[in-house]
Design a protein around this motif. Structure first.
Motif, short mmCIF file in Angstrom:
data_model
loop_
_atom_site.label_atom_id
_atom_site.label_comp_id
_atom_site.label_asym_id
_atom_site.label_seq_id
_atom_site.Cartn_x
_atom_site.Cartn_y
_atom_site.Cartn_z
N VAL A 191 7.95 37.92 -33.50
CA VAL A 191 9.41 37.79 -33.33
C VAL A 191 9.86 36.86 -32.34
N ALA A 192 10.83 35.98 -32.54
CA ALA A 192 11.10 35.06 -31.75
C ALA A 192 12.63 35.34 -31.28
N LYS A 193 12.91 34.87 -29.99
CA LYS A 193 14.33 35.14 -29.45
C LYS A 193 15.04 33.98 -29.24
N GLY A 195 20.06 35.88 -27.19
CA GLY A 195 19.16 37.34 -27.37
C GLY A 195 18.82 37.78 -28.69
N SER A 196 19.60 37.33 -29.82
CA SER A 196 19.01 37.73 -31.19
C SER A 196 17.68 37.64 -31.47
N GLU A 197 16.92 38.26 -32.12
CA GLU A 197 15.66 38.08 -32.51
C GLU A 197 15.43 37.74 -34.18
N SER A 252 7.07 31.84 -23.28
CA SER A 252 7.45 33.24 -23.25
C SER A 252 8.92 33.57 -23.39
N MET A 253 9.61 32.48 -22.99
CA MET A 253 11.21 32.75 -23.02
C MET A 253 11.91 32.50 -24.38
N VAL A 254 10.93 32.08 -25.43
CA VAL A 254 11.21 32.15 -27.03
C VAL A 254 10.65 33.14 -27.50
N THR A 255 9.81 33.90 -27.13
CA THR A 255 9.23 35.07 -27.60
C THR A 255 9.61 36.27 -27.75
N GLY A 256 9.93 36.91 -28.55
CA GLY A 256 10.64 38.20 -28.83
C GLY A 256 9.46 39.40 -28.79
N GLY A 257 10.22 40.74 -28.87
CA GLY A 257 9.40 41.84 -29.11
C GLY A 257 8.51 41.98 -28.13
N ASP A 258 7.31 42.85 -28.09
CA ASP A 258 6.39 43.02 -27.10
C ASP A 258 5.34 41.80 -26.86
N HIS A 259 5.50 40.71 -27.61
CA HIS A 259 4.30 39.59 -27.24
C HIS A 259 4.99 38.66 -26.12
N PHE A 273 16.77 27.64 -31.88
CA PHE A 273 16.59 28.71 -30.80
C PHE A 273 17.99 28.67 -29.86
N GLY A 274 18.82 27.59 -30.09
CA GLY A 274 20.00 27.51 -29.34
C GLY A 274 20.25 27.09 -27.76
#
Length: 724
Positions: A360-362, A366-368, A326-333, A313-314
């Protein structure tokens, strides 16, 4: 003829007065006094003699003194006087000696006789005076002292721990039987030697200095405390011990003495070493996991992350821990994630819990990227905040990681007063004769309340009513079912609460004809039982996390033998967990790939991964730490090879073999447990195996479609260009 008798009468009166005074003094004596002539005939006795021997004074007068003499001296007594009159040799005259006297009723009793000759006028019959002291009370007292000494020595010898008594110069004055058995010297070899002969390590030369400093300053650095040292046997081998040293009370002016109680810690240290080994293996498996792992609380706050998560995750672990998941959760989740957990806590409905979902993770930039999330609830103690563990597989590179948590355990032992364990001395009827202070503290009764009570007062469970029967059966049959052995049962305190104890019961050697005595040493097992429960809970916790992994996972020994396997492994290969344990990992690999796996075990293995464990806590211990070279916990963010290594997952595709002999494609990942102290040596490792059957089918399907498409394109009569 008339004579004046005034003076003579005065002299006679004076003489009568003196005789009356002397007779009064003799009759007031507490000891018997006899006056006999040279033939042994009693001429005079005092009232104490009449009381002691049971005759009246008149009955005694005129009898030979041998009448009152017991044992084998009766026939010899006159001979003693005749020899003295003939030779003048004073064998007994003017001395005290211990004999046996006989009363009128024939009973005999011990006496001390002092015999002297009475001065008489020349030509008169020679007289002798005997002073007799009744020693019955004194002998009874001495017998009681010997009985108590015998009982004390018996209790000391019956103890399960070694005991030394030394003087202020460190010279051994007494040891018990367990010391002889434990150290290999005989009593004769030990007594009179300096205590340093049984001291190991670097304490040998310092031991006398400890006692001298205490005697000089009174500073109790070691006195009255327990500490761990190394002891040395006769054969030179050393072993770990726990030493409790106390000063023994002596009479004023006597040389000061000390008593040391030694507990052999060999078995305990072996147990602790095994626990640490298992902890290192468990922590190493977590640290070596290739999957990202997050532990969160019921509010979605990140408590623990591993190094794989940091790499994927960086963010640094300091940036991740304490933040919402939620900071590592992407999309609408991202906005919905907390709602999922709240709904589960409120309704118990497992929409996502215990299942795999594609999300989808973030990353930090910012990339997912696509992931597969497995979310499970972690077992915690009642009343603790509920916790959840998420395993994240990066589907971009087809990687999956597994994590597990190890808890630290602590084990405490019971403390006793002198031997540091509760001790009870009981008779053949089960009546408590003596207890120590540790027993009073453990069971809540005072010493006075316990003494005189039946031992079943402090026995709990179903043994209370049976305890007397155990002793009676042993006394009648001699069968040692429990005697001389240790067993676990329930103890009962004064307030009625019960607790587990380990009882060691032995018979105490006492004098012949005396009531048989027994000594029981009770060790409180409450802490030990709690420790075992913690171990069991930690192992269940570990198993729950391992079984949540959707890939097969194996913990291997240094030789590649399977030590543990998760539930997925048993399903995938068709073996039960206990059947897998002890097998070599190559038994699950096709014979064509076995040599590659052996090479991997000898020379391969991925670099160790540091688990990022910050901010949160598990088992009450801070987890803001990395695994260091000796698998202990060091401060988070510390530098060094063990804390900075990252895992580059290089997947090896092999063929696996199920129990039924069928084969299937697998991805084989191996990672070793980090240990700088074992550099260059074979180390334990973890193996992660993923079933590639479905992926291989998808790849074959994709290749087929591409071939069809290329055939269609090549069959076209028109030119076709593809440009960027």
């Amino acid at each position: 003829f008339i004579r004046d008798l005034t003076r003579r009468k005065a002299q006679e009166a004076e003489l009568a007065h003196r005789m009356a005074v002397n007779e009064g003094i003799l009759d007031a004596s507490f000891d018997s006094i006899f006056v006999i002539n040279e033939k042994g005939i009693i001429q005079s006795v005092n009232q104490a003699a009449a009381r002691q021997f049971g005759w009246s004074q008149d009955e005694m007068l005129g009898k030979n003194i041998s009448t009152m003499t017991g044992g084998d001296h009766a026939a010899k007594h006159n001979g003693y006087i005749e020899r003295y009159l003939r030779t003048g040799e004073r064998r007994a005259m003017g001395k005290k000696r211990i004999l046996v006297a006989r009363r009128k009723d024939g009973t005999e009793f011990p006496i001390e006789l002092g015999l002297t000759e009475v001065e008489t006028d020349l030509g008169e019959q020679r007289l002798f005076c005997g002073f007799i002291k009744d020693l019955t009370s004194q002998k009874a007292y001495e017998a009681e002292i010997r009985r108590k000494q015998s009982l004390t020595t018996g209790i000391i010898d019956a103890a399960f721990e070694s005991m030394f008594a030394i003087n202020e110069r460190g010279i051994i004055e007494m040891v018990n039987e367990m010391t002889v058995a434990k150290f290999g010297w005989s009593r004769e070899e030990l007594i009179g030697q300096n205590i340093s002969m049984v001291t190991g390590g670097d304490h040998t030369a310092k031991h006398d200095g400890y006692i001298k400093r205490f005697l000089r300053t009174g500073e109790k650095r070691a006195m009255g405390k327990k500490r761990e040292l190394v002891a040395r046997r006769k054969d030179g081998t050393e072993f770990p011990i726990e030493l409790g040293l106390t000063e023994v009370k002596v009479e004023e002016g006597e040389e000061r003495r000390f008593c040391g109680f030694i507990k052999d810690l060999t078995r305990q240290k072996e147990y602790e070493s095994e626990i640490r080994r298992k902890q290192r293996l468990t922590v190493g498996i977590i640290d070596s996991a290739l999957e990202a792992m997050f532990a969160i609380n019921e509010r979605g706050i990140i408590q623990v992350v591993n190094e794989a998560a940091v790499c994927q995750f960086g963010w640094t672990r300091e940036e991740l821990i304490g933040q919402n998941i939620s900071m590592v959760t992407g999309g609408d989740h991202a906005a919905k994630h907390d709602g999922y957990i709240k709904r589960f806590l409120r309704t118990g409905e497992k929409r996502a819990m215990g299942k795999q979902r594609e999300l989808v993770a973030k990353r930090k930039n910012g990339s997912e990227f696509p992931i597969e999330l497995s979310l499970v609830e972690v077992s915690t103690d009642v009343g603790e905040e509920r916790k959840f563990c998420g395993f994240i597989k990066d589907l971009t590179r087809q990687k999956e990681y597994e994590a597990d948590i190890a808890r630290n355990l602590s084990l405490t032992s019971g403390i006793i007063e002198a031997s540091f364990d509760a001790m009870f001395n009981i008779n053949a009827r089960g009546i408590i004769q003596m207890v120590n202070g540790a027993a009073s503290k453990q069971f809540g009764w005072s010493l006075e309340e316990l003494i005189g009570q039946n031992i079943n007062t402090i026995v709990g469970g179903g043994h209370s009513s049976n305890h007397d029967q155990y002793i009676q059966r042993y006394l009648s049959t001699g069968e040692k079912r429990v005697m001389g052995k240790k067993r676990e049962l329930q103890g009962r305190r004064k307030d009625g609460t019960e607790f587990p104890v380990e009882l060691g019961l032995t018979e105490v050697n006492v004098g012949e004809g005396e009531e048989r005595q027994f000594c029981g040493f009770l060790r409180d097992l409450t802490s030990q039982k709690e420790a075992f429960e913690k171990v069991e809970k930690a192992e269940k916790h570990q198993a729950a996390i391992m079984d949540a992994n959707k890939d097969a996972m194996f913990g291997l020994s240094k030789k590649g033998t399977i030590e543990s396997a998760n539930r997925t492994a048993t399903v995938l290969f068709g073996w039960e967990a206990h059947e897998l344990k002890g097998k070599h990992i190559t038994k699950l690999i096709d014979k064509d790939d076995v040599e590659a796996v052996r090479e991997e075990l000898v020379h391969g293995g991925l670099a160790p991964v540091s688990v990022a464990i910050g901010g949160g806590s598990i088992g009450g211990k801070s987890l803001a730490s990395n695994i260091t070279d000796d698998s202990s916990m060091s401060t988070a963010g510390s530098t060094g090879s063990a804390g900075s290594v990252q895992n580059i997952a290089v997947e090896r595709e092999l063929t696996g073999v199920r129990r039924d002999g069928s084969t299937f494609p697998i991805a084989f990942d191996l990672a070793r447990v980090a240990s700088r102290s074992e550099a260059g040596k074979s180390r334990p490792c973890a193996v992660f195996i993923r079933d590639l059957t479905r992926r291989k089918a998808q790849e074959a399907e994709l290749a087929h479609r591409m071939a069809v498409n290329e055939g269609i394109l090549d069959a076209s009569f028109d030119s076709i260009f593809v440009i960027n």
